[in-house]
Write an enzyme that holds these catalytic residues in place. Structure first.
Site, PDB file in Angstrom:
ATOM      1  N   LYS A  88      -9.320   2.622  -1.989  1.00 25.55           N
ATOM      2  CA  LYS A  88      -9.597   1.985  -0.690  1.00 25.55           C
ATOM      3  C   LYS A  88     -10.916   2.479  -0.104  1.00 25.55           C
ATOM      4  O   LYS A  88     -11.113   3.685   0.072  1.00 25.55           O
ATOM      5  CB  LYS A  88      -8.440   2.271   0.266  1.00 25.55           C
TER       6      LYS A  88
ATOM      7  N   GLU B 289       0.850  -1.189   0.000  1.00 22.72           N
ATOM      8  CA  GLU B 289       0.000   0.000   0.000  1.00 22.72           C
ATOM      9  C   GLU B 289       0.893   1.249   0.000  1.00 22.72           C
ATOM     10  O   GLU B 289       1.936   1.266   0.655  1.00 22.72           O
ATOM     11  CB  GLU B 289      -0.841  -0.038   1.292  1.00 22.72           C
TER      12      GLU B 289
ATOM     13  N   CYS C 298      -5.221  -3.300   2.409  1.00 26.04           N
ATOM     14  CA  CYS C 298      -4.941  -3.331   3.850  1.00 26.04           C
ATOM     15  C   CYS C 298      -6.195  -3.499   4.691  1.00 26.04           C
ATOM     16  O   CYS C 298      -6.773  -4.568   4.723  1.00 26.04           O
ATOM     17  CB  CYS C 298      -4.131  -2.104   4.242  1.00 26.04           C
TER      18      CYS C 298
END
Ligand code: ACM
Length: 433
Positions: free
Chosen positions: A110, A40, A143
């Site tokens: 995300k 990330e 994540c």
């Protein structure tokens, strides 16, 4: 189906050193793997305090960093998933790009932002997608999405055989949790984590490494150490991820009963109660650019909402509105100009999971009268002048506020913004517009 190789690159991106980070990614990128996953925010590093601080290091998907990685992909005839800070339409996203020899195939933004990311990035609001790369169906999540099993499930239901999972993990649970994500979805997952420490002067974070590739049977096929740079590689067989049988008689997708799972997709599972709805006023405070004032709740960082509040006994709606605005945004009643009042009362229910909240002990939800309000010239919302219910204010476009509002208020907000759409545009008479 032939076996193929996939890899995770684990390294320590240096904060703000974008060119050097991309140099290192290309140097680490192993040959002979159909797909390599990088961490990330691999191009920029992780810890930034604000959108403005990361903005100079963020790039559009056609920017120089991904262009260099596409060249490397062409040279290797391979694909990669790369975490990067994406600049798009004036906003900054925590994104992952799927790149191949011919360019960027897709960008995932995300959805579930972690902790202080909430004050840096705009949340992604597009659902999870899957792409065929070199005979492997790949989906992306980033994540902290690991803690929302819906993300991995959505990818698996969309046909992902491998979940590419760029990460900057700080909590100790994910590497073990991903075993369950793989088992319950019968998919491969490649979690590429970073290592090292990062500090922004105020906060320091230690990242947990242990990048891993897990099979649809929950086996760790490869795992890196906790501290060092590493490239982990595993042989995978996509047909294993196609086989959703946990036992010869249990095909875990065929056995699903989606009509019993509506709580997962409904906006809300409401409190079932006979209690009344509380009469309340809500303020759509607009500026001259047609943006809406949003307050970030002091008790729920990352949740942005309209100023609103209950009508006290004996108070008119308008009195309640002016009082609430004075309390919550610190702007005196005389500085407030009411532009419009809705003819409707819009309700939302409290969700069942908030049943112990004090207000939910008395009420089923809110019945709201929406007002559109402007602040007189020179009047500004100020946390210091307010009662502290909000810890920050932002002026947001309607769709941005909808993206950051809590799920059970969203439908009421959307209806009110739609009713007043004609007032949520730049004011042609304004100097600022
Ligand atoms: C995280 O989502 N970077 C923990």
């Amino acid at each position: 189906m032939p076996e193929m190789r996939v890899a995770c690159v684990q390294f320590q991106p240096l904060r703000t050193a974008v060119t050097a980070n991309v140099d290192r990614m290309i140097a680490f990128w192993p040959d002979g793997c159909v797909l390599t996953v990088f961490p990330e925010l691999a191009t920029t590093g992780y810890l930034f305090l604000s959108p403005d601080e990361i903005r100079v290091y963020a790039e559009p998907a056609d920017g120089p960093s991904l262009s260099r990685l596409i060249q490397a992909a062409a040279a290797k005839n391979a694909y990669a998933v790369v975490g990067f800070a994406e600049a798009k339409n004036g906003r900054i996203y925590n994104s992952a790009a799927l790149v191949g020899p011919h360019g960027v195939i897709d960008v995932y933004r995300k959805v579930h932002l972690f902790d202080r990311e909430l004050s840096v990035f705009s949340p992604g609001r597009e659902a999870w997608r899957v792409h065929d790369v070199g005979g492997l169906r790949v989906g992306m999540m980033i994540c902290f999405d690991w803690l929302f099993p819906e993300a991995a499930r959505a990818l698996a239901l969309a046909g992902a055989e491998l979940i590419a999972h760029p990460s900057n993990l700080v909590l100790p649970y994910c590497q073990d949790a991903m075993i369950t994500r793989c088992l319950e979805n019968r998919v491969y997952a490649a979690t590429a984590n970073r290592v090292g420490e990062e500090t922004d002067g105020e906060t320091s974070l230690h990242f947990t490494g242990k990048s891993q590739i897990v099979s649809p049977k929950g086996e760790r096929l490869a795992q890196a150490g906790a501290e060092e740079d590493a490239v982990v590689v595993a042989e995978i067989d996509p047909s294993l991820a196609y086989d959703k049988r946990a036992t010869p008689s249990n095909h875990i997708f065929a056995q699903r009963v989606p009509h019993l799972y509506h709580a997962l997709t409904d906006d809300i599972v409401p409190l079932r109660s006979e209690k009344p709805y509380r009469l309340n006023v809500a303020a759509i405070v607009v500026d001259r650019l047609g943006r809406i004032l949003a307050g970030e709740r002091s008790d729920l960082p990352g949740v942005w909402q309209l100023p609103q509040g209950g009508i006290d006994p004996g108070e008119s709606e308008e009195e309640a509105l002016r009082r609430e605005l004075a309390e919550e945004i610190g702007v005196a009643a005389e500085e407030i100009e009411i532009v419009a009042r809705s003819n409707e009362v819009r309700t939302y229910s409290f969700p069942a999971y908030l049943r112990r909240m004090r207000i939910a002990q008395e009420w089923s939800g809110q019945a709201q009268r929406y007002f559109v309000v402007r602040l007189k010239k020179g009047a500004e919302p100020a946390v210091e002048a307010s009662d502290g219910e909000f810890c920050a204010f932002r002026w947001l476009a309607a769709e941005e506020l909808l993206a950051q509002a809590v799920h059970f208020k969203r439908a009421a907000y959307a209806a009110a913004f739609s009713e007043f759409a004609h007032l949520l545009r730049p004011d042609p008479l304004s100097d600022d517009a």
